[in-house]
Enzyme design. Structure first.
Site, PDB file in Angstrom:
ATOM      1  N   ASN A 225       0.611  -0.914  -0.105  1.00 26.61           N
ATOM      2  CA  ASN A 225      -0.407   0.310  -0.432  1.00 26.61           C
ATOM      3  C   ASN A 225       0.297   1.401  -0.333  1.00 26.61           C
ATOM      4  O   ASN A 225       0.649   1.982   0.836  1.00 26.61           O
ATOM      5  CB  ASN A 225      -1.001  -0.116   0.827  1.00 26.61           C
ATOM      6  CG  ASN A 225      -0.574   0.590   2.535  1.00 26.61           C
ATOM      7  OD1 ASN A 225       1.130  -0.487   2.552  1.00 26.61           O
ATOM      8  ND2 ASN A 225      -1.152   0.334   3.478  1.00 26.61           N
TER       9      ASN A 225
ATOM     10  N   PRO B 170      -4.797   5.084  11.002  1.00 26.77           N
ATOM     11  CA  PRO B 170      -4.096   3.693  11.130  1.00 26.77           C
ATOM     12  C   PRO B 170      -3.618   3.311  11.681  1.00 26.77           C
ATOM     13  O   PRO B 170      -2.479   3.020  10.595  1.00 26.77           O
ATOM     14  CB  PRO B 170      -5.359   2.437  11.416  1.00 26.77           C
ATOM     15  CG  PRO B 170      -5.531   2.829   9.627  1.00 26.77           C
ATOM     16  CD  PRO B 170      -5.636   4.354   9.871  1.00 26.77           C
TER      17      PRO B 170
ATOM     18  N   HIS C  68      -5.966  -9.375   5.003  1.00 26.08           N
ATOM     19  CA  HIS C  68      -6.241  -8.227   6.403  1.00 26.08           C
ATOM     20  C   HIS C  68      -8.355  -8.719   6.241  1.00 26.08           C
ATOM     21  O   HIS C  68      -8.220  -8.059   5.718  1.00 26.08           O
ATOM     22  CB  HIS C  68      -6.625  -6.524   5.769  1.00 26.08           C
ATOM     23  CG  HIS C  68      -6.195  -6.101   6.875  1.00 26.08           C
ATOM     24  ND1 HIS C  68      -5.621  -4.806   7.335  1.00 26.08           N
ATOM     25  CD2 HIS C  68      -7.481  -5.606   7.482  1.00 26.08           C
ATOM     26  CE1 HIS C  68      -6.799  -4.298   7.966  1.00 26.08           C
ATOM     27  NE2 HIS C  68      -7.540  -4.495   7.829  1.00 26.08           N
TER      28      HIS C  68
ATOM     29  N   ASP D  61       3.000  -5.426  11.994  1.00 20.94           N
ATOM     30  CA  ASP D  61       1.903  -4.530  10.900  1.00 20.94           C
ATOM     31  C   ASP D  61       2.987  -3.162  11.456  1.00 20.94           C
ATOM     32  O   ASP D  61       2.548  -2.587  11.735  1.00 20.94           O
ATOM     33  CB  ASP D  61       0.493  -4.302  10.958  1.00 20.94           C
ATOM     34  CG  ASP D  61       0.051  -4.246  11.032  1.00 20.94           C
ATOM     35  OD1 ASP D  61       0.642  -3.265   9.924  1.00 20.94           O
ATOM     36  OD2 ASP D  61      -1.150  -3.746  11.001  1.00 20.94           O
TER      37      ASP D  61
HETATM   38  C1  NCD Z   1      -2.430   0.098   7.814  1.00 24.72           C
HETATM   39  C2  NCD Z   1      -0.835   0.931   7.064  1.00 24.72           C
HETATM   40  O1  NCD Z   1      -1.103   2.292   7.588  1.00 24.72           O
HETATM   41  O2  NCD Z   1      -0.656   0.818   6.571  1.00 24.72           O
HETATM   42  N1  NCD Z   1      -2.887   0.485   8.635  1.00 24.72           N
HETATM   43  C3  NCD Z   1      -3.051  -0.589  10.168  1.00 24.72           C
HETATM   44  O3  NCD Z   1      -3.684   0.303  10.706  1.00 24.72           O
HETATM   45  N2  NCD Z   1      -3.148  -2.123   9.861  1.00 24.72           N
HETATM   46  C4  NCD Z   1      -3.601  -0.126   6.838  1.00 24.72           C
HETATM   47  C5  NCD Z   1      -4.385  -1.224   7.138  1.00 24.72           C
HETATM   48  O4  NCD Z   1      -3.815  -1.920   6.789  1.00 24.72           O
HETATM   49  O5  NCD Z   1      -5.554  -0.346   6.791  1.00 24.72           O
HETATM   50 ZN    ZN Z   2      -0.218  -3.118   7.625  1.00 28.08          ZN
END
Ligand code: NCD
Ligand code: ZN
Length: 430
Positions: free
Chosen positions: A102, A314, A177, A295
């Site tokens: 992403n 997030p 996800h 993550d």
């Molecule tokens: C992820 C990000 O910041 O790339 N954030 C997260 O809270 N895990 C994007 C996502 O997985 O929604």
């Molecule tokens: Zn992630």
């Protein structure tokens, strides 16, 4: 205890208390070039150009393998880049990362993948695998990516089943996800209500019911309901289904959303109830989860402190502390030493690579951890560009003293000894 007979002279011998997958043993790890060529008792160690002994107060672990991180480059390098992100990885004892697609724009074509590889090769201090996004040019990218990542919005796509069948045909890992967009609603600041447990359970169920034949891996699973669904299906289809959990879903709960950390702690999926947290912790303790991942999702502090909660992105960084948080649980007796396999050998097996294990024929990725230190997690000390954490103030008793990547020392006593050196991970195409 000799495991594998090393040649009579090798490049490097590292001696100390070594984690060999089950327990710690005082041993010598013989390294020739970039590989471990033998593990012996000190009296049987081969002669070597160089010998380093890490005495009491240290343990020697395999390099950790984190199959879910966001290094943000290209496109979002104000949040993180391959240099800062890989330095954070080394500090956290991680030598292999798998990076999500992403970016801006998202990585979906062979061309964009090649460009990302070029950037990472120029800057990364750890080895890296890369995922592509839906609906990437899967066949064209097959030799360059470790798999594909599906986001919640992709799960409602009518073309999903065909894409999954193609992934199955190509033997590519599909990382999901799992949050069902139909059950996500805008809520107040209790983020767990806005993205309720049912959305995760529903997404898992839908994917499992598709019966695509693809190799599915559910990432950052956060609820007992989803865990039950996955474990039930795994009992029938073990080779095709796996899942991971994060340290934050293991150790934190949604009570943080009623504290001043509520913006920092905003993450997808959200922190959950204490019951769900216990369930996540339980699958790690029982070794039922297939992996632990960070993550690692850095954003700028300004973004995280946005006035309007709905605009707070997030995610938060975690690469620097994940291993040490696990070691905290282990040293305090709540988790077994073998838990470390969930952040090293087991994710490497999911990828089909010979990493994450101190063993003959494996790459010589070693992490020297100092134990018996007293320190406190402070976001401001992070090398990541994102200098905040929901674990602010947590006490840790370990720190990374040195890291070897394929036999080469990359970090020692807080000093980085290389400017690059990370290589692309080639992956299983079964
Ligand atoms: C992820 C990000 O910041 O790339 N954030 C997260 O809270 N895990 C994007 C996502 O997985 O929604
Ligand atoms: Zn992630």
């Amino acid at each position: 205890m000799t495991r594998g007979k090393p040649p009579s002279n090798v490049d490097l011998v590292v001696e100390g208390k070594v984690f060999l997958g089950e327990s710690l043993e005082w041993a010598c790890v013989a390294i020739e070039g970039d590989e471990v060529v033998g593990i012996t008792s000190p009296s049987h160690a081969p002669s070597s150009e160089q010998k380093i002994t890490y005495g009491d107060g240290h343990i020697i672990l395999p390099g950790m393998v984190d199959i879910h991180v966001h290094m943000r480059e290209p496109g979002l390098s104000y949040k993180e880049d391959w240099e800062t992100g890989s330095k954070a990885a080394l500090r956290g004892g991680v030598t292999v990362v798998c990076d999500m697609p992403n970016n801006v724009p998202p990585i979906k074509s062979r061309e964009s993948l090649m460009r990302k590889i070029e950037i990472a090769e120029g800057k990364s201090l750890v080895d890296f695998g890369l995922y592509i996004g839906y609906t990437g040019e899967l066949e064209k990218c097959s030799d360059l990516c470790v798999g594909v990542k599906l986001y919640p919005e992709d799960l409602a796509e009518p073309g999903l089943i065909d894409f999954l069948r193609e992934a199955a045909r190509l033997g590519k890992l599909v990382v999901i996800h799992p949050e069902d967009p139909e059950l996500i609603r805008d809520g107040g600041t209790n983020y767990c209500d806005a993205r309720p447990p049912e959305s995760e359970i529903s997404a898992v169920r839908k994917l499992l019911e598709l019966g695509s034949g693809a190799r599915l891996h559910f990432t950052h699973v956060s609820t007992s309901g989803a865990i039950m669904e996955i474990l039930a299906k795994k009992a029938q289809l073990r080779e095709f289904i796996s899942f991971d959990v994060t340290p934050h879903h293991m150790l934190l709960n949604s009570n943080l959303y009623s504290t001043e950390l509520f913006k920092i702690a905003k993450v997808n999926p959200p922190l959950r109830s204490e019951d769900d947290r216990k369930a996540v912790y339980g699958v790690v303790r029982g070794m039922l989860a297939d992996a632990v991942v960070t993550d690692h999702a850095p954003h700028s502090l300004g973004e995280k402190l946005s006035e309007d909660f709905s605009e707070v992105p997030p995610g938060f960084p975690a690469l620097e502390i994940a291993l040490h948080l696990l070691l905290r649980e282990i040293l305090e007796g709540r988790l077994g030493l073998k838990t470390l396999n969930l952040y090293s050998s087991r994710p490497a097996e999911i990828l089909g690579i010979r990493r994450g294990r101190i063993s003959m024929g494996y790459k010589a990725d070693l992490v020297i951890v100092k134990i018996g230190v007293e320190r406190v997690v402070r976001g401001e000390d992070f090398v990541s560009k994102a200098k905040y954490t929901p674990f602010e103030g947590w006490r840790l008793a370990t720190e990374t003293r040195a890291v070897y990547l394929r036999g080469r020392k990359m970090l020692e006593d807080g000093e980085y000894l290389a400017e690059r050196g990370g290589e692309l991970i080639c992956c299983r195409s079964s």
